[in-house]
Design an enzyme around this catalytic site. Structure first.
Site, PDB file in Angstrom:
ATOM      1  N   CYS A  77       3.753  10.440  15.831  1.00 41.00           N
ATOM      2  CA  CYS A  77       4.665  11.586  15.856  1.00 41.00           C
ATOM      3  C   CYS A  77       6.033  11.064  16.271  1.00 41.00           C
ATOM      4  O   CYS A  77       6.179   9.912  16.644  1.00 41.00           O
ATOM      5  CB  CYS A  77       4.221  12.616  16.883  1.00 41.00           C
ATOM      6  SG  CYS A  77       2.543  13.182  16.637  1.00 41.00           S
ATOM      7  N   ARG A 120       7.927   9.811  10.614  1.00 39.39           N
ATOM      8  CA  ARG A 120       6.790   9.555  11.503  1.00 39.39           C
ATOM      9  C   ARG A 120       5.758  10.680  11.462  1.00 39.39           C
ATOM     10  O   ARG A 120       4.671  10.559  12.033  1.00 39.39           O
ATOM     11  CB  ARG A 120       7.263   9.402  12.946  1.00 39.39           C
ATOM     12  CG  ARG A 120       8.213   8.244  13.155  1.00 39.39           C
ATOM     13  CD  ARG A 120       8.704   8.225  14.581  1.00 39.39           C
ATOM     14  NE  ARG A 120       7.650   7.911  15.511  1.00 39.39           N
ATOM     15  CZ  ARG A 120       7.264   6.697  15.855  1.00 39.39           C
ATOM     16  NH1 ARG A 120       7.888   5.651  15.329  1.00 39.39           N
ATOM     17  NH2 ARG A 120       6.288   6.494  16.713  1.00 39.39           N
ATOM     18  N   TRP A 174       2.553  14.486  13.558  1.00 36.78           N
ATOM     19  CA  TRP A 174       1.579  13.935  12.619  1.00 36.78           C
ATOM     20  C   TRP A 174       0.235  14.146  13.299  1.00 36.78           C
ATOM     21  O   TRP A 174      -0.086  13.472  14.271  1.00 36.78           O
ATOM     22  CB  TRP A 174       1.866  12.449  12.399  1.00 36.78           C
ATOM     23  CG  TRP A 174       0.876  11.770  11.527  1.00 36.78           C
ATOM     24  CD1 TRP A 174      -0.149  10.961  11.916  1.00 36.78           C
ATOM     25  CD2 TRP A 174       0.817  11.801  10.102  1.00 36.78           C
ATOM     26  NE1 TRP A 174      -0.846  10.515  10.828  1.00 36.78           N
ATOM     27  CE2 TRP A 174      -0.271  11.006   9.703  1.00 36.78           C
ATOM     28  CE3 TRP A 174       1.584  12.440   9.125  1.00 36.78           C
ATOM     29  CZ2 TRP A 174      -0.611  10.829   8.368  1.00 36.78           C
ATOM     30  CZ3 TRP A 174       1.234  12.251   7.794  1.00 36.78           C
ATOM     31  CH2 TRP A 174       0.161  11.453   7.430  1.00 36.78           C
ATOM     32  N   ASN A 200       3.725  11.613  21.806  1.00 40.24           N
ATOM     33  CA  ASN A 200       3.323  10.812  20.655  1.00 40.24           C
ATOM     34  C   ASN A 200       2.246   9.864  21.139  1.00 40.24           C
ATOM     35  O   ASN A 200       2.489   9.087  22.070  1.00 40.24           O
ATOM     36  CB  ASN A 200       4.527  10.023  20.123  1.00 40.24           C
ATOM     37  CG  ASN A 200       4.117   8.928  19.153  1.00 40.24           C
ATOM     38  OD1 ASN A 200       3.156   9.098  18.406  1.00 40.24           O
ATOM     39  ND2 ASN A 200       4.817   7.815  19.174  1.00 40.24           N
ATOM     40  N   GLY A 201       1.058   9.928  20.546  1.00 36.88           N
ATOM     41  CA  GLY A 201      -0.023   9.031  20.977  1.00 36.88           C
ATOM     42  C   GLY A 201      -1.347   9.755  20.961  1.00 36.88           C
ATOM     43  O   GLY A 201      -1.477  10.846  20.410  1.00 36.88           O
ATOM     44  N   GLU A 252      -7.011  -6.122  -5.102  1.00 37.25           N
ATOM     45  CA  GLU A 252      -5.922  -5.429  -4.411  1.00 37.25           C
ATOM     46  C   GLU A 252      -4.614  -6.233  -4.531  1.00 37.25           C
ATOM     47  O   GLU A 252      -3.541  -5.662  -4.743  1.00 37.25           O
ATOM     48  CB  GLU A 252      -6.318  -5.204  -2.942  1.00 37.25           C
ATOM     49  CG  GLU A 252      -5.256  -4.608  -2.041  1.00 37.25           C
ATOM     50  CD  GLU A 252      -4.739  -3.236  -2.501  1.00 37.25           C
ATOM     51  OE1 GLU A 252      -5.302  -2.650  -3.419  1.00 37.25           O
ATOM     52  OE2 GLU A 252      -3.726  -2.792  -1.930  1.00 37.25           O
ATOM     53  N   LYS A 279      -1.280  -4.672  -6.207  1.00 34.11           N
ATOM     54  CA  LYS A 279       0.008  -4.606  -5.496  1.00 34.11           C
ATOM     55  C   LYS A 279       1.111  -5.232  -6.348  1.00 34.11           C
ATOM     56  O   LYS A 279       2.197  -4.687  -6.482  1.00 34.11           O
ATOM     57  CB  LYS A 279      -0.044  -5.353  -4.150  1.00 34.11           C
ATOM     58  CG  LYS A 279      -0.743  -4.692  -3.022  1.00 34.11           C
ATOM     59  CD  LYS A 279       0.022  -3.585  -2.340  1.00 34.11           C
ATOM     60  CE  LYS A 279      -0.286  -2.251  -2.943  1.00 34.11           C
ATOM     61  NZ  LYS A 279      -1.531  -1.615  -2.655  1.00 34.11           N
ATOM     62  N   GLU A 336       1.976  -3.033  -9.470  1.00 36.65           N
ATOM     63  CA  GLU A 336       2.637  -1.736  -9.311  1.00 36.65           C
ATOM     64  C   GLU A 336       4.077  -1.846  -8.843  1.00 36.65           C
ATOM     65  O   GLU A 336       4.894  -1.015  -9.200  1.00 36.65           O
ATOM     66  CB  GLU A 336       1.821  -0.749  -8.466  1.00 36.65           C
ATOM     67  CG  GLU A 336       1.602  -1.104  -7.035  1.00 36.65           C
ATOM     68  CD  GLU A 336       0.777  -0.043  -6.290  1.00 36.65           C
ATOM     69  OE1 GLU A 336       0.704   1.109  -6.719  1.00 36.65           O
ATOM     70  OE2 GLU A 336       0.208  -0.401  -5.243  1.00 36.65           O
ATOM     71  N   HIS A 359     -16.629 -17.181 -17.566  1.00 39.22           N
ATOM     72  CA  HIS A 359     -17.146 -16.270 -18.596  1.00 39.22           C
ATOM     73  C   HIS A 359     -16.017 -15.675 -19.438  1.00 39.22           C
ATOM     74  O   HIS A 359     -16.214 -14.674 -20.118  1.00 39.22           O
ATOM     75  CB  HIS A 359     -17.988 -15.173 -17.945  1.00 39.22           C
ATOM     76  CG  HIS A 359     -19.147 -15.715 -17.165  1.00 39.22           C
ATOM     77  ND1 HIS A 359     -20.245 -16.270 -17.779  1.00 39.22           N
ATOM     78  CD2 HIS A 359     -19.345 -15.852 -15.833  1.00 39.22           C
ATOM     79  CE1 HIS A 359     -21.094 -16.705 -16.858  1.00 39.22           C
ATOM     80  NE2 HIS A 359     -20.558 -16.467 -15.661  1.00 39.22           N
ATOM     81  N   LYS A 397       3.169   8.947  -5.006  1.00 42.70           N
ATOM     82  CA  LYS A 397       2.401   8.625  -3.797  1.00 42.70           C
ATOM     83  C   LYS A 397       1.076   9.381  -3.782  1.00 42.70           C
ATOM     84  O   LYS A 397       0.049   8.856  -3.385  1.00 42.70           O
ATOM     85  CB  LYS A 397       3.240   8.979  -2.551  1.00 42.70           C
ATOM     86  CG  LYS A 397       2.593   8.582  -1.241  1.00 42.70           C
ATOM     87  CD  LYS A 397       2.590   7.070  -1.049  1.00 42.70           C
ATOM     88  CE  LYS A 397       1.792   6.638   0.152  1.00 42.70           C
ATOM     89  NZ  LYS A 397       1.396   5.220   0.086  1.00 42.70           N
TER      90      LYS A 397
HETATM   91  O1  M6R Z   1      -4.232   8.867  -1.567  1.00 41.05           O
HETATM   92  P1  M6R Z   1      -5.283   8.000  -2.186  1.00 41.05           P
HETATM   93  O2  M6R Z   1      -5.693   6.882  -1.295  1.00 41.05           O
HETATM   94  O3  M6R Z   1      -6.469   8.779  -2.656  1.00 41.05           O
HETATM   95  O4  M6R Z   1      -4.583   7.378  -3.457  1.00 41.05           O
HETATM   96  C1  M6R Z   1      -5.301   6.596  -4.359  1.00 41.05           C
HETATM   97  C2  M6R Z   1      -4.383   5.813  -5.264  1.00 41.05           C
HETATM   98  O5  M6R Z   1      -3.579   6.674  -6.010  1.00 41.05           O
HETATM   99  C3  M6R Z   1      -3.499   4.858  -4.465  1.00 41.05           C
HETATM  100  O6  M6R Z   1      -4.256   3.991  -3.685  1.00 41.05           O
HETATM  101  C4  M6R Z   1      -2.608   4.031  -5.414  1.00 41.05           C
HETATM  102  O7  M6R Z   1      -3.402   3.154  -6.144  1.00 41.05           O
HETATM  103  C5  M6R Z   1      -1.535   3.289  -4.606  1.00 41.05           C
HETATM  104  N1  M6R Z   1      -0.278   3.381  -5.272  1.00 41.05           N
HETATM  105  C6  M6R Z   1      -1.852   1.866  -4.358  1.00 41.05           C
HETATM  106  O8  M6R Z   1      -0.850   1.152  -3.736  1.00 41.05           O
END
Ligand code: M6R
Length: 610
Positions: A2, A27, A74, A98-99, A483, A487, A490, A506, A605
């Site tokens: 928070c 935050r 939060w 906050n905590g 992953e 990263k 994207e 393969h 997001k």
């Molecule tokens: O909010 P979520 O974790 O359910 O979102 C899932 C994906 O949309 C999310 O992880 C997306 O792949 C990100 N942009 C990865 O960095």
């Protein structure tokens, strides 16, 4: 996570508090509030939702006064609602926090037994009751806060205002940040530098176990035992843009470096190092339900899916329960065989991803128990689930998920240890050893980030115009390879693929030539020798090989072009560390290319469409 602010001085404080909260909104933003002394009493205004709702309330009520505190929330204890919003006013005492107070259950029981009327579900209101009880017993505000702090376990940054002593604020800190700003005849406090920067650049940073009395003329800092602390203010010369991101160029980089703190917050109150056990988790299951689990399904999308894949490894290895991991959009609608006796773990940072939500609902309708692992309190998936086990990473602003990934791993590992222990697959000694090792994670992550940052930036610079990049790993490193590739794709728009290293021969090995960097995750684990073999195969085909290996691994050093070392840890913990250089690699490649790191093209997001 928070945000808190406070002001004592000669100016009307409402606009100053609101301005500080606006700068702290990153935050948390599920509710906000202010408490201002109007010359006679403390007036509290609180509003659910974004800060603009509080701004509207302040605009209408026009609270006057020159001492006040504010908060942007939060949620950690209790869903977002007006009654759970801060400040909490009890008697003459208003508190923002906050905590996380770990002994909140015991405090609540004790205060209720003593006749306190507790309105909210928060741990913070309990702090206000404690301080108020000491004030009513005749202590001054400083003494009352000091006495209350002795009864608290956990993390806090607190700002306290009392109608009996409106010329001062008392603040305190343990494990959550608190900065004091020194102005000319006015003194401020806030969760971080940006909140105070427009008003002063002379700041004092409170340390854990310290408290301070803020008055117009400055701040007097003491330790909890009352010893005086002399600390010189520091002059902060950040630009406003740097300040918003705490000095980092992008939110993503800031969030990468926030991971040790996020991990600390996520583990707090869940690992019990004294007993060497996992506490009962907020997962909607008791020990007998744990014993009855027949099978686990893990459902997720994107980065959360990679966390879920790692979770499958944790659960099968430790708890010996068959586990299946599913891309949520594939699971739903294909009539999966799921029902009573199955535990479905839906993993989602936002808690709103539509595919994950619908898949989890389908499973629940078939009789499965649903556990949500989410970061956003009160979001849709935790609301429909039988249990909600939150990560405490704080708001993640960068579209590319980083700190939420590693905290999801932590929650999944805790669930696996808990299940394994309650099902009799982990004895007390093995559980204690895992708990001890997990408790070291924040420290290990901090070390890894600090020791690899520059090296990875150099490597990224060298390979930033590669058109294709491969990531390889086996066992728990396979989801991390996926992953790493996600990263990079994207945020840098570079074509990248993650593969189980054993799959190379393969097909994918045909892709390799001198222009392709291959990042190989080869920590010392049960798969090490075989992965090293894959690394040599890639090298023999002239690939540029970058090894992410355990420190001191001379064999990996000899066969790779670049070696990034991580600390030596047990196999279950390697994913928490190997992913860090991959996040940094993606970040630096994107930064060299000049892409929009925090808001990459075509992405959002939170994905609430099918
Ligand atoms: O909010 P979520 O974790 O359910 O979102 C899932 C994906 O949309 C999310 O992880 C997306 O792949 C990100 N942009 C990865 O960095």
């Amino acid at each position: 996570m928070c945000g808190i602010v406070g002001y004592v001085g000669g100016a009307e404080c409402a606009p100053i508090l609101l301005d500080g909260l606006r700068r702290l909104e990153y935050r948390g933003y599920d509710s906000a509030g202010t408490a201002i002394f109007d010359g006679q009493r403390i007036g509290v205004l609180r509003a659910v939702g974004k800060l603009r709702n509080l701004e509207k309330a302040v605009d209408e009520a026009k609270p006057a006064g020159t001492t006040g505190i504010g908060h942007t929330r939060w949620a950690t204890h209790g869903r977002p609602s007006e009654v759970n919003a801060h400040p909490h006013l009890v008697g003459d005492v208003a508190v923002v926090h906050n905590g996380i107070i770990e002994n909140h259950l015991a405090l609540r029981a004790r205060l209720s037994a003593a006749g306190a009327t507790i309105q909210s579900d928060t741990d913070t209101e309990l702090v206000a009751h404690l301080i108020d009880s000491h004030v009513r017993a005749g202590e001054g505000l400083e003494g009352a806060v000091r006495a209350a702090l002795r009864e608290l376990h956990g993390a806090y940054a607190l700002a306290v205002l009392s109608a009996r002593e409106p010329e001062r604020l008392v603040v305190a800190k343990n494990a959550s940040p608190l900065v004091i700003g020194l102005g000319d005849g006015e003194t401020y406090c806030g969760s971080d530098i940006p909140a105070l920067l427009p008003y002063t650049r002379d700041m004092v940073f409170l340390e854990d176990g310290e408290m301070a009395v803020l008055e117009r003329g400055g701040a007097r800092i003491t330790r909890l035992d009352g010893t005086l602390v002399e600390r010189e203010p520091r002059y902060i010369d950040w630009s406003p843009v740097m300040a918003e991101k705490a000095g980092f160029k992008h939110f993503m980089l800031k969030e990468i470096f926030e991971q040790p703190r996020a991990m600390e917050d996520t583990l707090r109150g869940r690992l019990d190092r004294e007993r060497g056990d996992i506490n009962e988790l907020e997962i909607g299951l008791d020990a007998s339900a744990a014993a009855a689990v027949r099978r686990v399904y893990l459902l997720a999308c994107g980065t959360s899916y990679h966390a879920a894949m790692t979770g499958r490894y944790f659960i099968e290895r430790l708890a010996r329960v068959p586990a299946t991991v599913e891309i949520a959009s594939e699971f739903r609608g294909r009539s999966p065989v799921v029902g009573e006796g199955d535990l479905v773990i839906a993993v989602s940072q936002s808690g709103e991803t539509l595919d994950t939500l619908v898949a989890a609902k389908e499973a629940k309708a078939n009789g499965a128990k649903v556990l949500a692992i989410a970061n956003v309190i009160g979001s849709a998936i935790p609301r429909m689930a039988d249990g909600a086990f939150y990560t405490h990473a704080g708001p993640e602003i960068g579209v590319a998920s980083t700190k939420c990934f590693t905290t999801q791993l932590a929650n999944l590992l805790m669930v696996a240890i808990w299940l394994a222990n309650r099902r009799g697959h982990l004895d007390a000694d093995a559980t204690r050893a895992l708990v001890e090792d997990m408790a070291r994670l924040p420290h290990l992550m901090r070390d890894t980030l600090m020791s690899t940052r520059q090296l990875v930036a150099n490597i990224a610079k060298r390979y930033n115009d590669a058109r294709d990049v491969l990531f390889l790993g086996r066992g728990p490193s396979f989801p991390i390879a996926l992953e790493g590739a996600l990263k990079l794709k994207e945020i840098s728009y570079v074509h990248a693929e993650g593969y189980a290293a054993g799959e190379m021969k393969h097909g994918p090995i045909a892709l390799i030539d001198a222009a392709v960097p291959v990042l190989v995750l080869c920590p010392k684990d049960a798969w090490y020798e075989r992965t090293l073999g894959n690394l040599e195969e890639a090298r023999a085909r002239e690939a540029q090989v970058i090894a992410i290996a355990t420190e001191g691994d001379e064999a990996a050093r000899n066969v790779s072009h670049d070696l990034v070392e991580i600390p030596s840890v047990r196999e279950e913990l390697t994913p928490f560390l190997t992913v860090l250089p991959l996040q940094l690699y993606a970040y630096y490649v994107a930064d060299f290319k000049g892409t929009d790191v925090d808001q990459p093209r075509n992405l959002a997001k939170t994905v609430t469409v099918e």
